[in-house]
Design an enzyme around this catalytic site. Structure first.
Site, PDB file in Angstrom:
ATOM      1  CG  ASP A 203       5.298  13.160  11.918  1.00  0.00           C
ATOM      2  OD1 ASP A 203       5.412  14.299  11.403  1.00  0.00           O
ATOM      3  OD2 ASP A 203       5.785  12.131  11.416  1.00  0.00           O
TER       4      ASP A 203
ATOM      5  CB  VAL B 112       6.853  -2.202   3.326  1.00  0.00           C
ATOM      6  CG1 VAL B 112       5.964  -2.287   2.102  1.00  0.00           C
ATOM      7  CG2 VAL B 112       8.284  -1.865   2.942  1.00  0.00           C
ATOM      8  CB  VAL B 113       1.730  -0.019   4.844  1.00  0.00           C
ATOM      9  CG1 VAL B 113       0.314  -0.367   5.263  1.00  0.00           C
ATOM     10  CG2 VAL B 113       2.394   0.850   5.892  1.00  0.00           C
TER      11      VAL B 113
ATOM     12  CG  LEU C 102      -2.060  -0.943   1.256  1.00  0.00           C
ATOM     13  CD1 LEU C 102      -2.692  -1.006   2.640  1.00  0.00           C
ATOM     14  CD2 LEU C 102      -3.093  -0.486   0.233  1.00  0.00           C
ATOM     15  N   GLY C 103       2.003   1.153   0.600  1.00  0.00           N
ATOM     16  CA  GLY C 103       2.879   2.314   0.661  1.00  0.00           C
ATOM     17  C   GLY C 103       4.093   1.996   1.500  1.00  0.00           C
ATOM     18  NE  ARG C 104       8.004   0.197  -1.637  1.00  0.00           N
ATOM     19  CZ  ARG C 104       8.267  -1.108  -1.566  1.00  0.00           C
ATOM     20  NH1 ARG C 104       8.959  -1.578  -0.549  1.00  0.00           N
ATOM     21  NH2 ARG C 104       7.841  -1.927  -2.503  1.00  0.00           N
ATOM     22  N   GLY C 105       6.761   3.708   4.314  1.00  0.00           N
ATOM     23  CA  GLY C 105       7.039   4.823   5.207  1.00  0.00           C
ATOM     24  C   GLY C 105       8.444   4.686   5.751  1.00  0.00           C
ATOM     25  N   GLY C 106       8.756   5.584   6.648  1.00  0.00           N
ATOM     26  CA  GLY C 106      10.096   5.605   7.199  1.00  0.00           C
ATOM     27  C   GLY C 106      10.397   4.386   8.039  1.00  0.00           C
TER      28      GLY C 106
ATOM     29  CE  LYS D 123       4.242   2.139   9.974  1.00  0.00           C
ATOM     30  NZ  LYS D 123       3.681   3.395  10.488  1.00  0.00           N
TER      31      LYS D 123
HETATM   32  N1  LIG Z   1      -4.217   1.600   7.452  1.00  0.00           N
HETATM   33  C1  LIG Z   1      -3.834   1.833   6.203  1.00  0.00           C
HETATM   34  N2  LIG Z   1      -4.680   1.625   5.201  1.00  0.00           N
HETATM   35  C2  LIG Z   1      -4.300   1.885   3.931  1.00  0.00           C
HETATM   36  N3  LIG Z   1      -3.121   2.364   3.578  1.00  0.00           N
HETATM   37  C3  LIG Z   1      -2.222   2.594   4.528  1.00  0.00           C
HETATM   38  C4  LIG Z   1      -2.535   2.334   5.884  1.00  0.00           C
HETATM   39  N4  LIG Z   1      -1.461   2.671   6.619  1.00  0.00           N
HETATM   40  C5  LIG Z   1      -0.534   3.104   5.778  1.00  0.00           C
HETATM   41  N5  LIG Z   1      -0.969   3.066   4.510  1.00  0.00           N
HETATM   42  C6  LIG Z   1      -0.206   3.440   3.328  1.00  0.00           C
HETATM   43  O1  LIG Z   1       1.146   3.127   3.532  1.00  0.00           O
HETATM   44  C7  LIG Z   1       1.955   4.269   3.446  1.00  0.00           C
HETATM   45  C8  LIG Z   1       3.067   4.205   4.443  1.00  0.00           C
HETATM   46  O2  LIG Z   1       2.535   4.319   5.726  1.00  0.00           O
HETATM   47  P1  LIG Z   1       3.440   4.628   6.946  1.00  0.00           P
HETATM   48  O3  LIG Z   1       2.578   4.969   8.090  1.00  0.00           O
HETATM   49  O4  LIG Z   1       4.406   3.534   7.136  1.00  0.00           O
HETATM   50  O5  LIG Z   1       4.294   5.797   6.402  1.00  0.00           O
HETATM   51  P2  LIG Z   1       4.310   7.333   6.632  1.00  0.00           P
HETATM   52  O6  LIG Z   1       3.216   7.763   7.502  1.00  0.00           O
HETATM   53  O7  LIG Z   1       4.435   7.961   5.303  1.00  0.00           O
HETATM   54  O8  LIG Z   1       5.703   7.495   7.309  1.00  0.00           O
HETATM   55  P3  LIG Z   1       6.056   7.433   8.825  1.00  0.00           P
HETATM   56  O9  LIG Z   1       5.353   6.279   9.441  1.00  0.00           O
HETATM   57  O10 LIG Z   1       7.496   7.201   8.785  1.00  0.00           O
HETATM   58  O11 LIG Z   1       5.652   8.749   9.343  1.00  0.00           O
HETATM   59  C9  LIG Z   1       1.040   5.431   3.667  1.00  0.00           C
HETATM   60  O12 LIG Z   1       1.498   6.560   3.024  1.00  0.00           O
HETATM   61  C10 LIG Z   1      -0.276   4.918   3.073  1.00  0.00           C
HETATM   62  O13 LIG Z   1      -0.289   5.156   1.707  1.00  0.00           O
END
Ligand SMILES: Nc1ncnc2c1ncn2[C@@H]1O[C@H](COP(=O)(O)OP(=O)(O)OP(=O)(O)O)[C@@H](O)[C@H]1O
Ligand SMILES: *[C@@H]1O[C@H](CO)[C@@H](O)[C@H](O)[C@H]1NC(C)=O
Ligand SMILES: *[C@@H]1O[C@H](CO)[C@@H](O)[C@H](O)[C@H]1NC(C)=O
Ligand SMILES: *[C@@H]1O[C@H](CO)[C@@H](O)[C@H](O)[C@H]1NC(C)=O
Ligand SMILES: *[C@@H]1O[C@H](CO)[C@@H](O)[C@H](O)[C@H]1NC(C)=O
Ligand SMILES: *[C@@H]1O[C@H](CO)[C@@H](O)[C@H](O)[C@H]1NC(C)=O
Ligand SMILES: *[C@@H]1O[C@H](CO)[C@@H](O)[C@H](O)[C@H]1NC(C)=O
Ligand SMILES: *[C@@H]1O[C@H](CO)[C@@H](O)[C@H](O)[C@H]1NC(C)=O
Ligand SMILES: *[C@@H]1O[C@H](CO)[C@@H](O)[C@H](O)[C@H]1NC(C)=O
Length: 866
Positions: free
Chosen positions: A668, A555-556, A548-552, A570
């Site tokens: 944040d 990976v989600v 779905l996406g990658r965060g810091g 996550k």
């Molecule tokens: N519950 C969810 N349902 C659908 N998509 C999600 C969900 N959680 C996260 N995502 C997707 O995954 C991506 C990464 O999420 P994540 O929370 O890991 O990263 P972030 O918020 O961009 O970074 P960080 O956690 O480092 O602040 C998000 O930008 C979103 O697109």
């Protein structure tokens, strides 16, 4: 016949024994020629009958006792062929030359070589002396320098080792845990250096003579506080530093000689009251504080003038002096302070201390860059006139004492560049608190493992691993300050410019809205633990197709149960979190449950892997819909949707701030952390940085975290996280909703790239200016919409007020936005009221004054806009 036979047998055995003891015989015959005068009885062949020699019944020499015989000469080199030797007593003679090795004399128990004139000790002298109990070689002034060998640790029965006046140099080996019965160590008058060995800790030593070392033993005396059997302690004439430790456990201490060292600090009362103490010397140190008064009968040579006691007569020191001594105590009584802090008046030119003009009250203390280690004493709080306290550039650990917040006149507290940890107490607004570069500060909120965010000492980054992500986040307070200053400079230079962007309204609009069943996975026994097998299965073995996406932090993945219900998994990057931190985070996640917070459904620990399971948010992030809708081929958000999202987020944050069981700060908040469900209703996500606001506190100080563009100015100044930090970030999100611009837009010119700064300069009262700032994709033909946008814009300005106290609470925000949403969706009113039914304490006054508030926020904006 039988008689003859017996004689024969005897003779045979005699031969046999003579043969087997020929080593002993050979040594003894050499000895008889190498020493003089040889005792008269040594003329016979049978050495077992010689004066001073004892044999066992196998005619092996077991003892040589030649004490005070005025012997001169040397010892033959094959001494260790006396394989059964137990005792070697040669003390008080004039024997000289190289000592033969004693190596491997496994029965050797006692060795007395003191008061002779030996010249050297072989390196393997002590090897394999497994039965040695007593060794003495004191008073051999001509020994060539030697050091105490580690081989000695094989002598596990050692009780006494004496080598005073014996040219011993080097360190005292750290082997005292090898000697459970050790009692006496006498090494006076040598050239020992280094510290007291750590293995003195808990040892049963009674006599410890380490006095009068040429160069001097150094370090602190701390270890002796655990040597509970001590009776006689001679440590005078060394280079020991630091304070006299608490000797209250040394209940047998009789004689304590500490003169002629570099000892600092206050003489502990536990020493003064030791009942057994009879002999004390303390002269020629740098001892501080009140003059100690030992019990009657203690023969003390305190050497008043040769120490630094505050008064020449018994009695308490001046209160400021006492407080400063407590400050010094927490720093281990550094010599630097002992040398300068003399007498009983802290305002008499004491280094690092400044006083007011009356010369009576201490107003400033500056220990900048003096390499102090230790902790910050709460006793600073007793210096009630203190205005400035600078402790920067040291190596201080521990936390900032809460009581310092009570200093009424304090204006500056600078603790930057130390190694402090813990929560920073909340100081009054007028105190400038500088916290930069304390990696662990704010980290022990969960009292589990304290871990620096990065293992690289270079980085004081906010968290996560060195990825693009952490680059987005701020690296250090210095950097933030730099950026904020440069932004302020640009504001000075650049006059009112309103940038706006032209967006093409997409022609192809199609909605992907569908229902989210909000189905939760089944838990085992109510536990939130979910097995990896289940997660593997629902995510198709974490297939790339389900990302779905990658965060810091990882990976989600999307997961789908058989019944069609969805989850988001996550998967944390390896090594981003320890198990305790992870559990602490889960603790937080399970405490916060609200319809506008993304629901936490469970977790999984699989080896090193950590996974968190959330409800699936079908429409992804707000930032996708706000900034990347063309890329994602989704329609842009309507104003109605935007206000509704703003209200949802406001409620989620309001809950975090005040309605949850504990109070939390998100830290944040930004569109990337706001997720949208199938109905475009918003929920706040990403509690990775959430901090608990402890009872009675309104702020937590932390290492810097958050994302640039959403951080308020005071955060850059003092790093303090209050709920108002979230309010500011929320205001920036509102600005993004209004303008469609990102909080930081690198494509813009420098002076307008920072949305909050730029937006706050837009004169909202001028409709034209206002209109130019609004997201071009919004349809603002009708008055109602425009009015609504202006209200939200004003709220955004209010939320981003420079002074955190001017920013409203989230409950106020919710009250402003509620009516704006209802205007379009009367049907939601019901929901709003049900939802807030229990929440009667909303500040109605604020609500009633809404308009004046907005006005004052606007005035405030003008007042602050220099
Ligand atoms: N519950 C969810 N349902 C659908 N998509 C999600 C969900 N959680 C996260 N995502 C997707 O995954 C991506 C990464 O999420 P994540 O929370 O890991 O990263 P972030 O918020 O961009 O970074 P960080 O956690 O480092 O602040 C998000 O930008 C979103 O697109
Ligand atoms: C010790 O030996 C040295 C020579 O090594 C000699 O000069 C000195 O007189 C001796 N001292 C004593 C007390 O025997
Ligand atoms: C004493 O020991 C120190 C350090 O080991 C050494 O530098 C010094 O030369 C020694 N002094 C004498 C007289 O042996
Ligand atoms: C106290 O120490 C001094 C000097 O070391 C010594 O002469 C005296 O005998 C000691 N007193 C007692 C009671 O041991
Ligand atoms: C310092 O303050 C504490 C209480 O705040 C008090 O108990 C203590 O006696 C004070 N010390 C001095 C030296 O005044
Ligand atoms: C010094 O401190 C004392 C006690 O805090 C206070 O009463 C006094 O007014 C102060 N003096 C000055 C000159 O500030
Ligand atoms: C900082 O303090 C921690 C313990 O509080 C310690 O483990 C760490 O080594 C210290 N770091 C430095 C650079 O002194
Ligand atoms: C925090 O400390 C308390 C008591 O000191 C303890 O019971 C609790 O388990 C600790 N929590 C963590 C996460 O270590
Ligand atoms: C720290 O930074 C310096 C220069 O910026 C670099 O050479 C060094 O490798 C870094 N050390 C670590 C542990 O990252």
């Amino acid at each position: 016949m039988a008689h003859h036979f017996l004689l024969f047998i005897n003779f045979f055995f005699f031969l046999l024994i003579s043969f087997s003891t020929s080593d002993d015989a050979s040594f003894m015959s050499k000895l008889s020629t190498s020493i003089s005068p040889t005792p008269s009885t040594w003329r016979t062949d049978d050495f077992c009958v010689w004066e001073g020699i004892k044999c066992d019944n196998t005619r092996h020499v077991i003892a040589i006792n030649l004490v005070s015989k005025s012997l001169s000469g040397t010892l033959p080199s094959n001494l260790n062929s006396l394989s059964q030797l137990k005792t070697l007593s040669l003390q008080r003679n004039s024997l000289s030359g190289d000592l033969p090795t004693l190596a491997n004399l496994a029965f050797l128990t006692e060795v007395y070589l003191d008061a002779n004139n030996f010249t050297s000790i072989p390196s393997n002298f002590f090897l394999g002396l497994t039965n040695l109990q007593t060794f003495s070689i004191s008073d051999n002034l001509n020994l060539s320098p030697w050091s105490l060998p580690n081989d000695l640790s094989q002598s596990t029965n050692l009780q006494s080792f004496q080598a005073s006046n014996a040219n011993v140099n080097g360190f005292i080996p750290d082997i005292f845990d090898s000697f459970p019965s050790f009692q006496s160590l006498r090494l006076s008058y040598n050239n020992l250096t280094g510290t007291l060995p750590a293995t003195f800790d808990g040892s049963g030593i009674q006599n410890l003579w380490l006095d009068n070392q040429l160069q001097g033993l150094s370090g602190t005396l701390d270890v002796i506080s655990s040597m509970t059997q001590l009776y006689q302690v001679w440590l005078q004439a060394n280079a020991f530093t630091g304070a006299i430790p608490d000797l209250s456990k040394c209940i047998n201490l009789f004689d304590l000689q500490l003169s002629d060292n570099q000892l600092t600090g206050v003489v502990p009362s536990s020493l003064i009251s030791l009942p057994t103490l009879a002999n004390v010397t303390l002269q020629r140190n740098k001892l501080q504080g009140p003059l100690p008064v030992f019990q009657n009968g203690v023969r003390d040579t305190l050497g008043l003038s040769t120490n630094r006691f505050c008064l020449a007569t018994p009695g308490n020191c001046d209160p400021q002096v006492t407080a400063l001594l407590e400050v010094a105590e927490a720093l281990g009584y550094p010599m630097l302070l002992a040398e300068s802090w003399e007498g009983n008046n802290a305002c008499a030119n004491w280094n690092f201390v400044s006083c007011d003009s009356s010369g009576k009250n201490v107003t400033a203390i500056s220990f900048s860059n003096v390499k102090f280690s230790g902790t910050i004493s709460p006793s600073f709080a007793n210096l009630t006139s203190l205005r400035s306290l600078s402790l920067k550039d040291n190596n201080l650990i521990g936390s900032i004492p809460e009581i310092l917040t009570s200093l009424p006149d304090l204006q500056l507290l600078d603790v930057s560049n130390n190694n402090l940890s813990g929560i920073v107490p909340e100081f009054p607004q007028k105190v400038r608190v500088v916290l930069d570069n304390n990696l662990l500060l704010g980290e022990d909120i969960h009292n589990g493992s304290i871990k620096p965010p990065d293992s690289t000492p270079n980085s004081s980054a906010s968290g996560g691993s060195p990825t693009q992500h952490s680059q987005r986040k701020l690296v250090s307070a210095g950097m933030i300050v730099g950026i904020v200053i440069s932004i302020l400079v640009f504001i000075w230079i650049v006059s009112y410019i309103c940038y706006y962007k032209f967006y093409k309204v997409p022609t192809k609009l199609h909605s992907q809205v569908s229902r989210n069943h909000n189905h939760t996975p089944s838990y085992e026994n109510g536990s939130l633990m979910i097995s990896i097998q289940v997660l593997d299965q629902v995510t198709d073995n974490f297939s790339d197709n389900n990302v779905l996406g990658r965060g810091g932090f990882g990976v989600v993945y999307k997961g789908q149960y058989d019944d069609g219900s969805m989850i988001a998994v996550k998967r944390m990057k390896l090594g981003t979190k320890g198990i305790k931190e992870f559990q602490a985070e889960i603790g937080v996640l399970t405490k916060v449950r609200h319809r506008h917070l993304v629901a936490f459904l469970g977790y999984c620990i699989n080896g090193n892997e950590r996974l968190l399971v959330y409800e699936y948010m079908e429409q992804g992030t707000l930032s996708q819909h706000l900034f990347e809708w063309r890329k994602h081929k989704t329609p842009p958000l309507s104003w109605r949707q935007r206000v509704s999202i703003a209200l949802d987020v406001g409620r989620g944050v309001e809950y975090l701030h005040s309605l949850a069981q504990q109070r939390f700060i998100h830290r944040d908040l930004k569109p990337a952390n706001i997720l949208l469900d199938g109905d475009m209703r918003a929920k706040v996500a990403d509690f990775g940085l959430v901090k608990i606001v402890l009872d009675g506190k309104h702020s937590v100080d932390t290492r810097l975290a958050g994302t640039f563009g959403y951080l308020p100015p005071e955060y850059a100044r003092n790093g303090r996280v209050t709920r108002k930090v979230d309010v500011y970030a929320y205001g920036v999100v509102l600005m993004e909703l209004v303008t469609g611009r990102k909080a930081v837009d690198e494509t813009m010119s420098d002076e307008s790239c920072h949305l909050a700064t730029w937006f706050r300069r837009v004169p909202l009262l001028s409709k034209e200016n206002m209109v130019n700032c609004i997201d071009q994709v919004l349809n603002i033909d009708d008055e109602v919409t425009l009015e609504s946008i202006v209200k939200v814009a004003e709220l955004a300005v209010h939320c981003t007020a420079c002074d955190p106290f001017q920013r409203p609470d989230m409950s106020y925000v919710v009250n402003v936005l509620g009516p704006l949403v209802e205007r379009w969706e009367p049907s939601q009113q019901e929901e709003v009221q049900t939802y807030h039914g229990h929440h009667t304490s909303l500040p109605r006054v604020l609500q009633a004054n809404e308009d004046t508030s907005s006005m004052s926020s606007f005035n405030d904006f003008q007042a602050n806009s220099v």
